[in-house]
Scaffold this motif. Structure first.
Motif, PDB file in Angstrom:
ATOM      1  N   UNK A 165       9.520  16.465  28.972  1.00  0.00           N
ATOM      2  CA  UNK A 165       9.418  15.510  27.867  1.00  0.00           C
ATOM      3  C   UNK A 165       9.742  14.094  28.324  1.00  0.00           C
ATOM      4  N   UNK A 166      10.746  13.948  29.181  1.00  0.00           N
ATOM      5  CA  UNK A 166      11.112  12.588  29.557  1.00  0.00           C
ATOM      6  C   UNK A 166      10.293  12.084  30.737  1.00  0.00           C
ATOM      7  N   UNK A 169       5.563  11.118  30.211  1.00  0.00           N
ATOM      8  CA  UNK A 169       5.035   9.799  29.844  1.00  0.00           C
ATOM      9  C   UNK A 169       5.040   8.815  31.010  1.00  0.00           C
ATOM     10  N   UNK A 170       6.047   8.957  31.891  1.00  0.00           N
ATOM     11  CA  UNK A 170       6.138   8.027  33.020  1.00  0.00           C
ATOM     12  C   UNK A 170       5.075   8.317  34.078  1.00  0.00           C
ATOM     13  N   UNK A 172       1.933   8.899  33.421  1.00  0.00           N
ATOM     14  CA  UNK A 172       0.587   8.583  32.934  1.00  0.00           C
ATOM     15  C   UNK A 172      -0.180   7.581  33.806  1.00  0.00           C
ATOM     16  N   UNK A 173       0.446   6.456  34.237  1.00  0.00           N
ATOM     17  CA  UNK A 173      -0.336   5.524  35.066  1.00  0.00           C
ATOM     18  C   UNK A 173      -0.878   6.168  36.340  1.00  0.00           C
ATOM     19  N   UNK A 176      -3.856   8.314  35.453  1.00  0.00           N
ATOM     20  CA  UNK A 176      -5.051   7.527  35.130  1.00  0.00           C
ATOM     21  C   UNK A 176      -5.730   7.042  36.409  1.00  0.00           C
ATOM     22  N   UNK A 177      -4.955   6.419  37.284  1.00  0.00           N
ATOM     23  CA  UNK A 177      -5.578   5.829  38.457  1.00  0.00           C
ATOM     24  C   UNK A 177      -5.988   6.876  39.485  1.00  0.00           C
ATOM     25  N   UNK A 180      -9.093   8.620  38.139  1.00  0.00           N
ATOM     26  CA  UNK A 180     -10.230   7.695  38.104  1.00  0.00           C
ATOM     27  C   UNK A 180     -10.775   7.418  39.499  1.00  0.00           C
ATOM     28  N   UNK A 194      -8.361   1.203  42.924  1.00  0.00           N
ATOM     29  CA  UNK A 194      -7.528   2.315  42.445  1.00  0.00           C
ATOM     30  C   UNK A 194      -6.498   2.720  43.505  1.00  0.00           C
ATOM     31  N   UNK A 197      -3.791   0.224  43.751  1.00  0.00           N
ATOM     32  CA  UNK A 197      -2.831   0.364  42.665  1.00  0.00           C
ATOM     33  C   UNK A 197      -1.859   1.507  42.945  1.00  0.00           C
ATOM     34  N   UNK A 201       2.150   1.301  43.306  1.00  0.00           N
ATOM     35  CA  UNK A 201       3.093   2.147  42.577  1.00  0.00           C
ATOM     36  C   UNK A 201       4.040   2.849  43.533  1.00  0.00           C
TER      37      UNK A 201
END
Lengths: 223, 245, 59
Positions: A165-166, A169-170, A172-173, A176-177, A180, A194, A197, A201
């Motif tokens: 749960x915690x 969400x972190x 997600x980026x 996505x990249x 993609x 991409x 990026x 990160x």
């Protein structure tokens, strides 16, 4: 300092080698989850290709998530985590060693087996290459960020769901990249942006996540 | 200076100080909110593209702004709590979470109610709605961690650290969701963007945003007072105070 | 402008008024919840105080 890093790394690798079956569990999970999708949706190559980047990346992410516990759980239970915190070496370096060991034991095997899954999902060769690169850059971030979550929840009973749960969400980026990049490579475009990026990160989490993990471990140990 | 901060931020001092603050904040929130509503519902002209449905903006946008603002407050006060060991800051962070989460939820539902007439569907993976959904997840994670740890002090510190990590991630998440959205939904123009807004629409919007923030300030003070009472329940000032009630 | 026109919201009544209604519900819930919380906390502290007093009297 380097010595401490090296010793802790070797110790963790050795400990993991003692029960190997636990090592391959995330791998089996990864392969299993990916192979569920053709069964659930459709085995036609076109459809598989369209969803392959997302499916492989989500499964890799879940496989890492399931294995995150390993970074600190055992050390917390047998008290060696307290020992680590008493050591004169900076805790950040020790955290980095543990996270690196975790990545070598779960992230790297996922990267190695990914081409097989790419073939399962009928990805073209150039997309498979990009899949490897993106996982190579992305999975260390998953381990680094995950370590913060584990160090916060390691003392909580049945913290498994809480951890996802915690942490999810972190993630997600990265998702996505990463997904993609593979998707774009499949259509023959440049994936430089991409991958850059993902690299950024990685640099960011490499410099900040061990610090946050060290603080989190001190908070957990203070109870 | 340091002594002054310590004294000023003691829960006991805060408890008595906050009474007039709550009074004035709540009154101004109510008045500004009512005036904003009046301007928004009666004075603001009809939008030539969206008709009357755009009036949801006076709820949706202030709620979305506020949910982000509250998360910032949570992270900053958690940082103060962790670094300077000020208990009041921890209490403010813990008291903020449910308020922020409820307004993130409000922003999501009103966004989807607005989306239905505009897009023809209650849920569209619009960049702003998606970011808001992730923000709600961040709130829920914070609250789950806070309630999973029994020891109050380490629950505060642990969830506080999570809030700080979340705040570092929010711009990254926002940027990547936006980027993802332009890739996949180039056709859908985001309807929540109103670059050139009529001044008669902008003023009620800003008034409502101000009223929402004042409302947050009121409620967070009320909740922080409760936290102070509960956490200091074994201290003398609370006992003396409760005996008099 | 007459009132029925106002409530009709140009045909968007359902969307606009459910948004405002939900906002009202959430605002009210945010007001009620700390008030209830306060009552609960004070009740709990009072109970502890009473118990301690009883214990002292028994001694």
């Amino acid at each position: 300092m380097l010595k401490a890093f090296y010793h802790l790394l070797v110790r963790d690798l050795r400990l993991a080698m003692r029960n190997r079956h636990e090592l391959i569990n995330p791998l089996i999970f990864f392969v299993l989850v990916v192979s569920l999708f053709p069964l659930a949706i459709t085995p036609t190559p076109d459809a598989l290709q369209a969803m392959a980047p997302g499916v492989i990346w989500v499964s890799a992410l879940l496989a890492v998530l399931l294995s995150l516990d390993r970074i600190f759980k055992l050390d917390y239970e047998d008290g060696s985590l307290d020992q680590l915190m008493l050591s004169p070496n900076p805790l950040m370096i020790l955290v980095l060693a543990k996270v690196f060991a975790h990545w070598l034991l779960t992230g790297l095997p996922l990267v190695i087996i990914a081409p097989l899954l790419g073939m399962f999902m009928s990805l073209p060769a150039e997309a498979i290459t990009v899949l490897i690169y993106s996982l190579l850059l992305g999975t260390p971030v998953l381990s680094l960020v995950g370590a913060i979550g584990v160090s916060l929840t390691v003392a909580v009973n049945r913290g498994g769901v809480l951890l996802s749960l915690i942490i999810l969400p972190l993630y997600i980026p990265i998702l996505i990249f990463g997904a993609n990049a593979v998707d774009v490579a499949m259509h023959g475009s440049s994936v430089k942006g991409q991958l850059l990026f993902l690299g950024a990160m990685l640099a960011l989490s490499l410099s900040l996540a061990p610090l946050a993990t060290a603080v989190a471990l001190r908070i957990t140990a203070a109870r | 200076m340091w002594n002054w901060i310590q004294r000023f931020s003691s829960p006991k001092h805060f408890y008595s100080m906050s009474v007039p603050l709550i009074k004035w904040l709540s009154i101004s929130a109510l008045l500004i909110g009512l005036y904003g509503l009046y301007l928004g519902l009666f004075v603001a002209p009809t939008d030539y593209q969206q008709g009357e449905s755009y009036r949801i903006i006076f709820i949706h946008v202030p709620a979305a702004w506020m949910s982000l603002f509250v998360y910032m407050v949570m992270a900053i006060s958690s940082g103060i709590g962790i670094i300077w060991q000020i208990r009041l800051a921890d209490m403010v962070a813990a008291a903020s979470a449910p308020i922020g989460a409820s307004f993130a939820f409000l922003a999501l539902v009103t966004g989807s109610l607005w989306g239905k007439p505009m897009w023809g569907a209650y849920w569209v993976w619009d960049a702003r709605l998606t970011s808001e959904l992730i923000l709600l997840f961040l709130y829920l994670g914070y609250m789950a961690l806070q309630s999973a740890i029994d020891d109050q002090r380490s629950a505060d510190k642990a969830s506080g650290l999570l809030a700080i990590v979340g705040v570092v991630n929010i711009p990254i998440i926002h940027y990547s969701v936006e980027w993802w959205n332009t890739l996949h939904q180039g056709a859908t123009v985001t309807k929540f963007d109103t670059p050139s807004m009529h001044i008669d629409m902008l003023i009620p919007l800003l008034l409502m945003a101000l009223a929402f923030k004042l409302f947050y300030a009121t409620i967070v003070l009320m909740r922080t007072r409760n936290e102070a009472l509960y956490r200091d329940r074994n201290r003398r000032w609370v006992r003396e105070l409760v005996e008099k009630l | 402008m007459n009132w029925s026109e106002f409530f009709n919201m140009g045909g968007y009544a359902f969307y606009v008024w459910s948004s405002y209604a939900l906002a009202l519900v959430i605002i009210l819930a945010n007001i009620v919840s700390p008030l209830m919380q306060r009552k609960k906390v004070i009740k709990r502290i009072k109970r502890t105080l009473k118990r301690e007093q009883l214990e002292r009297e028994q001694l």
